[in-house]
Write a protein that holds these residues in place. Sequence first.
Motif, PDB file in Angstrom:
ATOM      1  N   LEU A 111      -8.374   0.800  36.715  1.00 42.88           N
ATOM      2  CA  LEU A 111      -9.192   1.462  36.057  1.00 42.88           C
ATOM      3  C   LEU A 111     -10.624   1.741  36.561  1.00 42.88           C
ATOM      4  CD1 LEU A 111      -8.065  -1.023  33.052  1.00 42.88           C
ATOM      5  CD2 LEU A 111      -7.530   1.543  33.141  1.00 42.88           C
ATOM      6  N   SER A 113     -14.700   1.905  35.990  1.00 43.43           N
ATOM      7  CA  SER A 113     -16.055   1.681  34.970  1.00 43.43           C
ATOM      8  C   SER A 113     -16.757   2.889  34.631  1.00 43.43           C
ATOM      9  CB  SER A 113     -16.903   0.407  35.747  1.00 43.43           C
ATOM     10  OG  SER A 113     -17.466   1.160  36.672  1.00 43.43           O
ATOM     11  N   VAL A 141     -15.377   9.715  25.949  1.00 42.32           N
ATOM     12  CA  VAL A 141     -14.307   8.639  26.265  1.00 42.32           C
ATOM     13  C   VAL A 141     -15.054   7.334  26.181  1.00 42.32           C
ATOM     14  CG1 VAL A 141     -12.882   7.908  27.866  1.00 42.32           C
ATOM     15  CG2 VAL A 141     -12.841  10.355  27.409  1.00 42.32           C
ATOM     16  N   LEU A 142     -15.964   7.169  27.028  1.00 41.41           N
ATOM     17  CA  LEU A 142     -16.667   5.931  27.160  1.00 41.41           C
ATOM     18  C   LEU A 142     -17.192   5.404  25.516  1.00 41.41           C
ATOM     19  CD1 LEU A 142     -18.726   6.348  30.553  1.00 41.41           C
ATOM     20  CD2 LEU A 142     -16.570   4.906  30.058  1.00 41.41           C
ATOM     21  N   GLU A 144     -15.520   5.243  23.148  1.00 39.08           N
ATOM     22  CA  GLU A 144     -14.462   4.689  22.561  1.00 39.08           C
ATOM     23  C   GLU A 144     -14.002   3.336  23.345  1.00 39.08           C
ATOM     24  OE1 GLU A 144     -11.525   7.759  21.921  1.00 39.08           O
ATOM     25  OE2 GLU A 144     -13.129   9.329  20.989  1.00 39.08           O
ATOM     26  N   LYS A 145     -14.023   3.567  24.769  1.00 45.88           N
ATOM     27  CA  LYS A 145     -13.342   2.488  25.534  1.00 45.88           C
ATOM     28  C   LYS A 145     -14.194   2.235  26.699  1.00 45.88           C
ATOM     29  CE  LYS A 145      -9.666   4.815  27.806  1.00 45.88           C
ATOM     30  NZ  LYS A 145      -8.263   5.011  27.908  1.00 45.88           N
ATOM     31  N   GLU A 146     -14.031   1.145  27.432  1.00 43.81           N
ATOM     32  CA  GLU A 146     -15.163   0.755  28.575  1.00 43.81           C
ATOM     33  C   GLU A 146     -14.593   1.185  29.761  1.00 43.81           C
ATOM     34  OE1 GLU A 146     -16.333  -3.184  28.868  1.00 43.81           O
ATOM     35  OE2 GLU A 146     -16.340  -3.584  26.567  1.00 43.81           O
ATOM     36  N   ASP A 149      -8.570   5.319  32.563  1.00 42.19           N
ATOM     37  CA  ASP A 149      -7.472   5.406  33.456  1.00 42.19           C
ATOM     38  C   ASP A 149      -7.183   6.829  33.848  1.00 42.19           C
ATOM     39  OD1 ASP A 149      -6.389   6.873  31.225  1.00 42.19           O
ATOM     40  OD2 ASP A 149      -5.519   5.097  30.368  1.00 42.19           O
ATOM     41  N   ASP A 152      -7.500   9.599  31.265  1.00 39.84           N
ATOM     42  CA  ASP A 152      -8.660   9.882  30.935  1.00 39.84           C
ATOM     43  C   ASP A 152      -9.500  10.719  32.074  1.00 39.84           C
ATOM     44  OD1 ASP A 152      -8.815   8.174  28.596  1.00 39.84           O
ATOM     45  OD2 ASP A 152      -9.211   6.520  29.829  1.00 39.84           O
TER      46      ASP A 152
END
Length: 171
Positions: A111, A113, A141-142, A144-146, A149, A152
Amino acid sequence: MGTTASRHLSAEELRDIQHDTGFSLARIDYLYGHYQALDRDSKDQVLRSELLRVPPVAAHPLAEHMVDTMLFPSLGFRHFVRGLANFRRSEPLDRKLASTLRLFDEDGDGLLSAEQGHALLARLPATRREMRAMRWRLNQVLAEKELLDSEDVAHITRGLDLEQSLSLRFL
């Protein structure tokens, strides 16, 4: 055969390398010739700066990350050619994207950051317009999530011709 690689590697080694990497015998010979010509340090290790001068590596937009992550320190010709195989022209885009993600994945968790995602985008060959669009998608995208992958990354970079720009170019 009479090629450089065939004079130094057994037929079985050449078949294994061809099977493992998908490179043709002519491409293996080309890479072997370049690899053998690289300068080495006192421990017979290929120098990082030399790996960056191999033509297909030097022409790649992610050359430094490729060398630092997949090629250096060099563990021999097989290691070198296996690292390059991730970016063969015929390699499927999803594999190239997964390999690209690994180049920026500092902790090896698969993943990225936010910082790593921005670093990746900064290294991709893109016009200003494409870069703005990718940064916008990255920020979406960020939100919605940290962590990112490979799916993404594929979403963020859609519209770029990564199939070609992430492929090795042989001169």
